[in-house]
Write an enzyme that holds these catalytic residues in place. Structure first.
Site, PDB file in Angstrom:
ATOM      1  N   ARG A 211     -54.866 -25.561  51.363  1.00  0.00           N
ATOM      2  CA  ARG A 211     -54.710 -26.998  51.106  1.00  0.00           C
ATOM      3  C   ARG A 211     -54.646 -27.364  49.623  1.00  0.00           C
ATOM      4  NH1 ARG A 211     -59.363 -29.285  54.753  1.00  0.00           N
ATOM      5  NH2 ARG A 211     -59.976 -27.096  54.750  1.00  0.00           N
TER       6      ARG A 211
ATOM      7  N   THR B 191     -66.657 -15.481  57.623  1.00  0.00           N
ATOM      8  CA  THR B 191     -67.713 -15.473  56.596  1.00  0.00           C
ATOM      9  C   THR B 191     -68.740 -14.357  56.843  1.00  0.00           C
ATOM     10  OG1 THR B 191     -68.758 -17.226  57.899  1.00  0.00           O
ATOM     11  CG2 THR B 191     -67.542 -17.904  55.955  1.00  0.00           C
TER      12      THR B 191
ATOM     13  N   GLY C  89     -67.666 -19.557  46.501  1.00  0.00           N
ATOM     14  CA  GLY C  89     -66.912 -19.748  45.262  1.00  0.00           C
ATOM     15  C   GLY C  89     -66.310 -21.125  45.132  1.00  0.00           C
ATOM     16  N   ASP C  90     -66.188 -21.827  46.248  1.00  0.00           N
ATOM     17  CA  ASP C  90     -65.579 -23.161  46.205  1.00  0.00           C
ATOM     18  C   ASP C  90     -66.613 -24.276  46.392  1.00  0.00           C
ATOM     19  OD1 ASP C  90     -66.066 -22.667  48.846  1.00  0.00           O
ATOM     20  OD2 ASP C  90     -64.021 -23.001  49.550  1.00  0.00           O
TER      21      ASP C  90
ATOM     22  N   GLY D  44     -70.068 -27.050  60.306  1.00  0.00           N
ATOM     23  CA  GLY D  44     -70.965 -26.502  61.308  1.00  0.00           C
ATOM     24  C   GLY D  44     -72.161 -27.436  61.455  1.00  0.00           C
TER      25      GLY D  44
ATOM     26  N   GLU E 128     -70.103 -24.312  65.170  1.00  0.00           N
ATOM     27  CA  GLU E 128     -68.934 -24.754  64.415  1.00  0.00           C
ATOM     28  C   GLU E 128     -68.237 -25.909  65.130  1.00  0.00           C
ATOM     29  OE1 GLU E 128     -67.983 -23.476  61.236  1.00  0.00           O
ATOM     30  OE2 GLU E 128     -70.047 -22.902  61.598  1.00  0.00           O
TER      31      GLU E 128
ATOM     32  N   ASN F  13     -74.242 -27.728  58.125  1.00  0.00           N
ATOM     33  CA  ASN F  13     -74.467 -26.484  57.399  1.00  0.00           C
ATOM     34  C   ASN F  13     -73.642 -26.495  56.115  1.00  0.00           C
ATOM     35  OD1 ASN F  13     -74.937 -23.750  56.769  1.00  0.00           O
ATOM     36  ND2 ASN F  13     -73.148 -23.095  57.965  1.00  0.00           N
TER      37      ASN F  13
ATOM     38  N   ALA G  98     -47.177 -38.687  -9.907  1.00  0.00           N
ATOM     39  CA  ALA G  98     -46.554 -38.877  -8.590  1.00  0.00           C
ATOM     40  C   ALA G  98     -45.180 -38.222  -8.568  1.00  0.00           C
ATOM     41  CB  ALA G  98     -46.431 -40.372  -8.287  1.00  0.00           C
TER      42      ALA G  98
ATOM     43  N   ARG H  30     -40.417 -34.610 -13.340  1.00  0.00           N
ATOM     44  CA  ARG H  30     -39.660 -35.723 -12.792  1.00  0.00           C
ATOM     45  C   ARG H  30     -38.361 -35.827 -13.549  1.00  0.00           C
ATOM     46  NH1 ARG H  30     -43.519 -40.731 -13.201  1.00  0.00           N
ATOM     47  NH2 ARG H  30     -45.052 -39.726 -11.880  1.00  0.00           N
TER      48      ARG H  30
END
Ligand code: UD1
Ligand code: CA
Length: 451
Positions: A15, A79, A101-102, A136, A151, A166, A420, A437
């Site tokens: 996704r 899992t 990890g997410d 779950g 689940e 869960n 300048a 200059r």
């Protein structure tokens, strides 16, 4: 009990609609899984086992420096199967903590009670959601004890009404976890080996399973899509903003601040809106940062002022300095006390001495400016001859007139005045006046030609 943390990160993350593996998507400038690894370290894990699969080498390459033990899960069979892949490397007497990890925002403080309780059997982290769809559900006996996790896809209508869910994060002794997981089957709606099945198996073994309630659901939410990632990014930034304010920093709008790394601040620092801090940034006491600034790996001394729209990269600014608006300090810029860099000035790998000023539209590269130097508008250090870079030195008290080119290597001596429009190609010596200059010609009575 030595702690081993197993981080599950083998899933695809469809996704996200991305070529980048989900766990590498950045949160606060770092891969989201890097936050999880950091949390595991805060808990003194003797080893962090990272279960990866989808994205394969991209994951191991991106995290090559993370010091984790790599566990490859060839097929994502669930899992439970994922955790089982890591267990052969973990001694039976150890305690195992499973993180995702997410799920990047979970804090070590929230996990500590889980570890305490898991010494006895198993402990799961739960939370309550007004809309528990997809998660779950925690099933409890009439006496309130946890009896299992079911689940969404396997749940009865009664179970679907349960709002205690869960989070997926749990802890258990390695030996017991192994024996439960070896007994888990995949006879369920998804045909997967569910880690969650260990709960019912533990209860059947006469083991009590403790549930720790995470009061803040945001902290334990997972990332499945980019909107969810953006929501967690905001949550993370809000947390940091809160801490800064409590430590004595004024944020003109805490919802418009981004810290991608660490920001350390002295007292009474004030930060205006839309500032981004990357890497390691330190702001001394009383520093003011105007709106729309980006500061990366830099140190700003006490009471310096950074005006709006500045980019400051790998630079050091001492105290009482003023920078911007619209200034760019590139890597290796050092400003001594009281120096001033004004609008549309670019400084690179240069030292600007105490009280020296470069106020308008200039480029100062590979230069060393002494104290009390004044650089006029539109001055350019011509530091690059197409092959090599050369140094410009401007000694104490020198005055550089506007629209000057300093062709490096070149030194402008102490208290020298450069007129300048001068192109300085040779060293000037001290206390000199330097002008190059073409004499001005005025031709009177000149009429423009007409068509
Ligand atoms: C899981 C839990 C569910 C919980 C939810 C919380 C199970 C069976 N269900 O469901 O109870 O409410 O998380 O978000 O555990 N992964 C692997 N290898 C695999 C499968 C998954 O590494 O074979 C990793 C994924 O990358 C992810 C994590 O495990 O980081 C969770 O997997 P996911 O498929 O999202 O689990 P859910 O079905 O959401
Ligand atoms: Ca999920």
């Amino acid at each position: 009990m030595e702690l081993h943390t197993v981080i599950l990160a083998a899933g695809q993350g469809t996704r996200m609609r991305s070529r980048l593996p989900k766990v590498l998507h950045p949160l606060a400038g770092r891969p989201m899984v890097a936050h999880v690894i950091e949390t595991a370290r805060e808990l003194d894990s003797v080893a962090v086992h990272l279960v990866y699969g989808h994205g394969g080498e991209r994951v191991t390459e991106a995290l090559a420096e993370a010091g984790v033990r790599w566990v490859r899960q060839e097929k994502q069979l669930g899992t439970g199967h994922a955790v089982l892949q890591a267990l052969p490397e973990i001694p039976d007497h150890a305690l195992v903590l499973v993180l995702y990890g997410d799920v990047p925002l979970v804090r070590s403080e929230t996990l500590r009670p889980l570890l305490e309780l898991a010494r006895e059997g198993a402990a799961i982290l739960t939370t309550r959601l007004p809309d528990p769809t997809g998660y779950g559900r925690i099933v409890r006996c009439p006496d309130g004890e946890v009896s299992g996790i079911v689940e969404q896809k396997d749940a009865s209508p009664d179970q679907l009404a349960i709002t205690e869910i869960n989070t997926g994060l749990l802890a258990a002794p390695a030996g017991k976890l192994k024996s439960w997981l070896q007994r888990c089957g995949n006879d369920n709606a998804q045909g997967e080996y569910y880690l969650t099945d260990i709960v019912a198996l533990a209860v059947a073994d006469g083991q009590r399973v403790c549930a720790v309630d995470a009061p803040d659901a945001e902290e334990v939410s997972g990332v499945n899509s980019r909107p969810q990632l953006a929501a967690l990014e905001r949550a993370y930034q809000r947390r940091q903003a809160e801490q800064l304010m409590l430590a004595g920093v004024t944020l003109l709008d805490p919802s418009r601040l981004d810290i991608r790394g660490t920001l350390r601040c002295g007292q009474d620092v004030s930060i205006d809106v839309n500032c981004v801090f990357e890497g390691d940034v330190e702001l001394g006491e009383g520093v003011t940062v105007g709106p729309n600034c980006v500061l990366r790996n830099s140190r700003i001394g006490p009471h310096s002022v950074i005006e709006s729209h500045c980019l400051i990269d790998d630079s050091t600014i001492a105290s009482g300095c003023s920078v911007g608006p619209y200034a760019r300090l590139r890597p290796g810029s050092q400003l001594a006390d009281g120096a001033r860099i004004g609008n549309f000035v670019e400084v690179k790998k240069s030292i600007i001495g105490a009280g020296s000023k470069v106020n308008h539209l200039s480029y100062i590269g590979d230069a060393t400016l002494g104290a009390g130097v004044n650089v006029g508008a539109g001055t350019i250090t011509c530091n690059y001859d197409g092959v090599n870079k050369h140094k410009t030195v401007i000694e104490d008290g020198a005055f550089i007139g506007s629209d000057t080119q300093l062709v490096a290597p070149v030194t402008v001596g102490r208290n020298t005045v450069v007129g300048a429009g001068t192109t300085v190609t040779r060293d000037t010596g001290e206390d000199a006046l330097v002008v190059s200059r073409a004499p001005q010609k005025n031709i009177p009575g000149w009429r423009r030609r007409s068509r």
